[in-house]
Motif scaffolding. Sequence first.
Motif, short mmCIF file in Angstrom:
data_model
loop_
_atom_site.label_atom_id
_atom_site.label_comp_id
_atom_site.label_asym_id
_atom_site.label_seq_id
_atom_site.Cartn_x
_atom_site.Cartn_y
_atom_site.Cartn_z
N LYS A 16 0.93 -1.26 0.01
CA LYS A 16 0.04 0.00 0.02
C LYS A 16 0.92 1.30 0.09
N VAL A 17 0.42 2.28 -0.66
CA VAL A 17 1.07 3.49 -0.66
C VAL A 17 0.62 4.53 0.43
N ALA A 18 1.65 4.79 1.36
CA ALA A 18 1.27 5.59 2.49
C ALA A 18 0.91 7.15 1.97
N THR A 19 -0.24 7.65 2.71
CA THR A 19 -0.43 9.03 2.46
C THR A 19 0.19 10.09 3.38
N PRO A 20 0.53 11.39 3.08
CA PRO A 20 0.95 12.30 3.82
C PRO A 20 0.32 12.56 5.09
N GLN A 30 2.33 9.44 19.31
CA GLN A 30 2.08 8.24 19.77
C GLN A 30 2.44 7.10 18.89
N LEU A 31 2.17 7.33 17.62
CA LEU A 31 2.74 6.20 16.66
C LEU A 31 4.17 6.25 16.74
N GLY A 46 15.73 0.68 11.31
CA GLY A 46 14.87 1.36 10.81
C GLY A 46 13.37 0.83 10.71
N LEU A 47 12.30 1.62 10.59
CA LEU A 47 11.15 0.97 10.45
C LEU A 47 10.18 2.04 10.05
N ALA A 48 9.27 1.81 9.11
CA ALA A 48 8.48 2.57 8.23
C ALA A 48 6.84 2.24 8.91
N ALA A 49 5.94 3.27 8.99
CA ALA A 49 4.68 2.90 9.42
C ALA A 49 3.89 1.82 8.61
N THR A 50 4.24 1.59 7.28
CA THR A 50 3.65 0.56 6.50
C THR A 50 3.94 -0.81 7.08
N GLN A 51 5.06 -0.89 7.57
CA GLN A 51 5.26 -2.04 8.04
C GLN A 51 4.47 -2.66 9.24
N VAL A 52 3.99 -1.75 10.00
CA VAL A 52 3.06 -1.94 11.36
C VAL A 52 1.74 -1.72 10.93
N ASP A 53 1.49 -1.45 9.65
CA ASP A 53 0.11 -1.56 9.02
C ASP A 53 -0.50 -0.14 9.21
N HIS A 55 -0.60 3.40 7.08
CA HIS A 55 -0.45 3.74 5.88
C HIS A 55 -0.37 5.48 5.72
N GLU A 56 0.54 5.87 6.65
CA GLU A 56 1.07 7.13 6.65
C GLU A 56 2.34 7.39 6.87
#
Length: 168
Positions: A16-20, A30-31, A46-53, A55-56
């Motif tokens: 999924k492509v994350a939104t701004p 908190q996120l 490193g960790l991207a929000a996508t990886q924790v489901d 999508h921001e």
Amino acid sequence: MAKLDILTYPDPRLHKVATPVAVVDDRIRQLVADMAETMYEAPGIGLAATQVDVHERVIVIDVSESRDGLMVFINPEIVWASDNRKVWEEGCLSVPEVYDRVERPDRVKVRALNERGETWEIDADDLLAVCIQHEIDHLDGKVFVEYLSPLKVNRIKSKLQKRVRSRM
Ligand code: NI
């Protein structure tokens, strides 16, 4: 704070492509805190929000050896990339036990917001440059193994699918 579950490739949600992020508020802070805890616990750099489901467009990174150099990138943008490219061996918390060589620009300049909503910029090289590009790819729905040959990708998929099945 809470530790979050990390999606494992080839989970379709990783594409999924994350939104701004519209507003950097307490929900985003908190996120960030939860993502940092999840990254340190894993452990990862490193960790991207996508990886924790989620999508921001939120990334946490810490490439320091002392594990006290947390960097927060909200709505990150690569504003410059070097023509010079370099090959690094990459791994990913969403692709356990797989490491392979990926070629990317060896320096990038990145602009982002921090957890207070302030704009900041960094000139990154070496591991940090690789990590930032790897994590921004996640926000765009791309996992590093997709740079590898189709043969390798299929091998990785079947290996990880077997792993998931045997855990049921
Ligand atoms: Ni990754």
